[in-house]
Write a protein that holds these residues in place. Structure first.
Motif, PDB file in Angstrom:
ATOM      1  N   SER A 257       0.833  -1.206   0.000  1.00  0.00           N
ATOM      2  CA  SER A 257       0.000   0.000   0.000  1.00  0.00           C
ATOM      3  C   SER A 257       0.865   1.252   0.000  1.00  0.00           C
ATOM      4  CB  SER A 257      -0.923   0.003   1.227  1.00  0.00           C
ATOM      5  OG  SER A 257      -1.825  -1.070   1.192  1.00  0.00           O
TER       6      SER A 257
ATOM      7  N   ARG B 232       2.292   1.969  -3.375  1.00  0.00           N
ATOM      8  CA  ARG B 232       1.257   2.508  -4.265  1.00  0.00           C
ATOM      9  C   ARG B 232       0.990   3.979  -3.951  1.00  0.00           C
ATOM     10  NH1 ARG B 232      -2.151  -1.834  -6.478  1.00  0.00           N
ATOM     11  NH2 ARG B 232      -1.332  -3.833  -5.754  1.00  0.00           N
TER      12      ARG B 232
ATOM     13  N   PRO C 287      -6.099  -1.623  -2.226  1.00  0.00           N
ATOM     14  CA  PRO C 287      -5.134  -2.652  -1.832  1.00  0.00           C
ATOM     15  C   PRO C 287      -5.400  -3.146  -0.413  1.00  0.00           C
ATOM     16  CG  PRO C 287      -4.108  -0.486  -1.789  1.00  0.00           C
ATOM     17  CD  PRO C 287      -5.467  -0.302  -2.376  1.00  0.00           C
TER      18      PRO C 287
ATOM     19  N   ALA D 159      -5.122  -1.128   3.337  1.00  0.00           N
ATOM     20  CA  ALA D 159      -4.984   0.287   2.973  1.00  0.00           C
ATOM     21  C   ALA D 159      -5.609   1.197   4.013  1.00  0.00           C
ATOM     22  CB  ALA D 159      -5.619   0.546   1.608  1.00  0.00           C
TER      23      ALA D 159
ATOM     24  N   GLY E  74      -7.059   4.985   2.858  1.00  0.00           N
ATOM     25  CA  GLY E  74      -6.711   4.389   1.574  1.00  0.00           C
ATOM     26  C   GLY E  74      -7.944   4.025   0.768  1.00  0.00           C
TER      27      GLY E  74
END
Length: 215
Positions: A8, A11, A79, A82, A86
């Motif tokens: 995470s 990303r 993800p 997250a 997230g």
């Protein structure tokens, strides 16, 4: 780690670099974006060809391959691990992806968009200070003088500058609470010069060396 699914945090770093659209200091990722990218994960992104890394100061930038991976995240699923933030981020990214497709705008065009000042506007280095600015500086000097000297007393400029620094520090502490103002430490402590350390402002229990003001 190579070949494994991106974490995470990795990303989030790619997304942040894409949104910024330029090279980003690691201090920004850590102190402003709140993303702490450990060296193994940073090296993994570099080894996969997603980012270019320069040292001293530590700066990260997306490669062409990294841009492609970051753009994929616009339509990606949330993800694992997250968290709530997230999850909200990926919902917003999905909406942004749909909007860009609808407008037929490439993500790279959006995130590298820069707003240039009018040609009629002087660059900051060329602009003359306004009358108000000159008066504000003069008032600050008079006020600082009055805090350390009696009327008419000869005061060494070194003392005046010290008094001005105290006023500047107090103002910076207040400004740090305002929206759009970030005053953060430089995480690369070894890169600090004596001048950097002398110019730092103490906020909380930290010396802070970098300022960002968003208008």
């Amino acid at each position: 780690m190579a070949g494994a699914e991106l974490s995470s945090v990795q990303r989030f770093v790619l997304i942040t670099l894409m949104i910024k659209g330029s090279a980003v200091p690691n201090t920004y990722l850590r102190n402003v974006a709140g993303i702490s990218l450990s060296r193994p994960y940073r090296d993994d992104l570099r080894d996969r060809g997603f980012i270019a890394v320069t040292e001293k100061p530590l700066v990260l930038e997306l490669t062409e391959k990294g841009w492609g991976q970051a753009i994929e995240e616009l339509g990606g699923s949330v993800p694992p691990r997250a968290g709530a933030a997230g999850g909200a981020l990926y919902i917003a990214l999905g909406f942004l992806r749909s909007l860009l497709d609808h407008l037929e705008v490439a993500p790279s065009e959006l995130f590298t968009l820069r707003f240039a000042a009018s040609d009629a506007t002087l660059a900051p280095a060329q602009a003359e200070p306004s009358t108000t600015t000159r008066l504000d500086v003069a008032s600050a000097i008079r006020e600082a003088y009055g805090t350390v000297a009696q009327s008419g007393e000869l005061l060494p400029l070194t003392q005046l500058r010290t008094a001005l620094k105290s006023q500047i520090d107090a103002t910076l502490v207040r400004m740090n609470r305002e929206p759009g103002v970030q005053i953060i430490p430089n995480s690369q402590q070894g890169d600090l010069t004596a001048e950097d350390r002398a110019a730092a402002v103490r906020i909380g229990n930290q010396d802070r060396h970098l300022i960002s003001i968003t208008s």
